[in-house]
Write a protein that holds these residues in place. Structure first.
Motif, short mmCIF file in Angstrom:
data_model
loop_
_atom_site.label_atom_id
_atom_site.label_comp_id
_atom_site.label_asym_id
_atom_site.label_seq_id
_atom_site.Cartn_x
_atom_site.Cartn_y
_atom_site.Cartn_z
N VAL A 119 36.07 58.56 -11.59
CA VAL A 119 34.70 58.26 -12.02
C VAL A 119 34.22 59.37 -12.93
N ASP A 120 33.86 59.00 -14.12
CA ASP A 120 33.40 59.97 -15.10
C ASP A 120 31.88 60.14 -14.97
N HIS A 121 31.44 61.29 -14.50
CA HIS A 121 30.01 61.57 -14.36
C HIS A 121 29.52 62.26 -15.62
N ASP A 122 28.67 61.58 -16.37
CA ASP A 122 28.12 62.15 -17.59
C ASP A 122 26.85 62.94 -17.25
N PRO A 123 26.87 64.26 -17.37
CA PRO A 123 25.69 65.06 -17.01
C PRO A 123 24.46 64.67 -17.82
N ARG A 124 24.66 64.35 -19.11
CA ARG A 124 23.53 64.01 -19.96
C ARG A 124 22.88 62.71 -19.50
N ALA A 125 23.69 61.72 -19.17
CA ALA A 125 23.15 60.45 -18.70
C ALA A 125 22.42 60.64 -17.37
N HIS A 126 22.99 61.48 -16.51
CA HIS A 126 22.34 61.74 -15.22
C HIS A 126 20.99 62.43 -15.42
N TYR A 127 20.96 63.38 -16.37
CA TYR A 127 19.70 64.08 -16.64
C TYR A 127 18.64 63.13 -17.21
N LEU A 128 19.06 62.26 -18.15
CA LEU A 128 18.12 61.29 -18.72
C LEU A 128 17.59 60.34 -17.66
N ALA A 129 18.47 59.95 -16.73
CA ALA A 129 18.03 59.06 -15.65
C ALA A 129 16.99 59.75 -14.77
N LEU A 130 17.19 61.04 -14.49
CA LEU A 130 16.22 61.78 -13.69
C LEU A 130 14.88 61.91 -14.42
N VAL A 131 14.95 62.16 -15.73
CA VAL A 131 13.72 62.28 -16.52
C VAL A 131 12.94 60.97 -16.52
N GLN A 132 13.66 59.84 -16.72
CA GLN A 132 13.01 58.54 -16.71
C GLN A 132 12.39 58.22 -15.36
#
Length: 283
Positions: A4-17
Motif C-alpha cells: 500500500v503506497d501511502h502518499d504523505p501529501r494526499a494524507h496531509y490534504l485530506a487532514l486539511v480538508q
C-alpha cells in the motif's frame, strides 16, 4: 502480500480538508445560534429593535442640537461635573487597589508549587471563578439595596470582580516564576509569607503592575456604568442629565466629553507605563 503506497501529501490534504469541514460546520452552528438568539431577544423585546433602528441617530442629533447654541455654557458644565468625575476615578482606583491585593493572595494560594495549602488550591480557583462570573452591576444592585446608594457599593462590587479577574491572570504569571529563591528561603526557615514576599513577588511584580493598570482602565468604565444604578460618580450625573430630556442635553454632552477625555488620558498613560515595563524586562 499487497503493498500500500501511502502518499504523505494526499494524507496531509485530506487532514486539511477535514479540518476546514469541521471549522465550517462550527462556524455555521455559531451563526445559527447567533441569529436565533437575536430573533428570540427581539421577540422578547416586543420587536422593538427593527422599529427603533431608524431612530438610532435621534439622540446624538438632539444632544448636538441642544449643545451648539449653548457652547458658552460648556466650560461651566465641565467645571460643575468635574468633582463627580474625580469621584468616579477614586472609585476605580480604590477598587483596583483592593482587588489587586485580593488577587495576589488568591493567586498565590491557588498556584501549584506555591500554595500554602495544596489540597485547597482547587477551592481557591473555584472562588476566583465565582468572583469573575458575577457581573459588577449585580453585586452593586444587591449592595445598594443593603447599604444604600453611594460610591461604597460600587467600590466593593468592582473590587470583588477585579479580585477574581486579576487572580486568574496573576496565577498564570506565578506558574512561570523561578522556584529556586523559594527553595533557598525555605532552607533557612522562612515562613510561607516570607517566601512569597521575598522569593516570588519581586519576580512577578512588573507583570502584576501591568495587569493592574489594564484593569484600572476597565474599572473607570465600570464605575461610570454603575453610576446609572445609583452608585454615585459621573454616571449618576449622566443618568440625571439624560433623564431630564431636551433642554439639558448640553450638560450630558459635557459629561460625555469629560468621560471620553479621562478614558483617553488614562489609556495612554497606562499604555506608556506598560511599554516601559516591557522594555525594562527585555533589557
Amino acid at each position: 502480500m499487497a503493498y500500500v503506497d501511502h502518499d504523505p501529501r494526499a494524507h496531509y490534504l485530506a487532514l486539511v480538508q477535514r479540518k476546514r469541514l469541521y471549522g465550517g460546520i462550527m462556524f455555521a452552528v455559531f451563526v445559527l445560534l447567533l441569529v436565533s438568539g437575536f430573533v428570540l431577544a427581539d421577540d422578547r423585546n416586543a420587536g422593538g429593535f427593527w422599529n427603533g433602528l431608524p431612530n438610532i441617530l435621534g439622540f446624538p442629533s438632539d444632544v448636538i442640537a441642544d449643545t451648539l447654541p449653548r457652547l458658552d455654557l460648556l466650560p461651566g458644565h465641565l467645571a460643575k461635573y468635574f468633582p463627580a468625575l474625580v469621584e468616579t476615578v477614586n472609585i476605580a482606583a480604590a477598587s483596583t487597589l483592593i482587588g489587586t491585593a485580593l488577587a495576589m493572595l488568591l493567586s498565590l494560594l491557588s498556584t501549584r508549587g506555591l500554595a500554602r495549602w495544596p489540597r485547597l488550591a482547587p477551592l481557591f480557583r473555584r472562588v476566583m471563578d465565582l468572583m469573575r462570573a458575577i457581573p459588577e452591576i449585580v453585586i452593586a444592585l444587591v449592595l445598594i439595596f443593603v447599604l444604600g446608594g453611594g460610591p461604597v457599593p460600587a467600590m466593593i462590587a468592582i473590587a470583588f470582580h477585579t479580585g477574581g479577574a486579576l487572580g486568574k491572570l496573576f496565577s498564570e504569571v506565578n506558574e512561570n516564576a523561578d522556584l529556586k529563591p523559594v527553595e533557598g528561603l525555605a532552607s533557612v526557615g522562612a515562613t510561607w509569607g516570607q517566601r512569597m514576599w521575598l522569593g516570588i513577588i519581586p519576580q512577578v511584580a512588573p507583570n502584576y503592575f501591568s495587569y493592574a493598570l489594564l484593569r484600572f482602565e476597565i474599572n473607570i468604565r465600570a464605575s461610570a456604568i454603575l453610576g446609572f444604578v445609583g452608585a454615585g460618580g459621573i454616571g449618576y450625573e449622566l443618568k440625571n442629565a439624560m433623564s431630564w430630556g431636551q433642554g439639558k442635553f448640553d450638560e450630558a454632552a459635557a459629561i460625555f466629553i469629560l468621560l471620553f477625555a479621562t478614558i483617553v488620558v488614562f489609556d495612554q498613560l497606562s499604555s506608556y507605563v506598560r511599554n516601559r515595563l516591557v522594555s525594562q524586562e527585555h533589557h
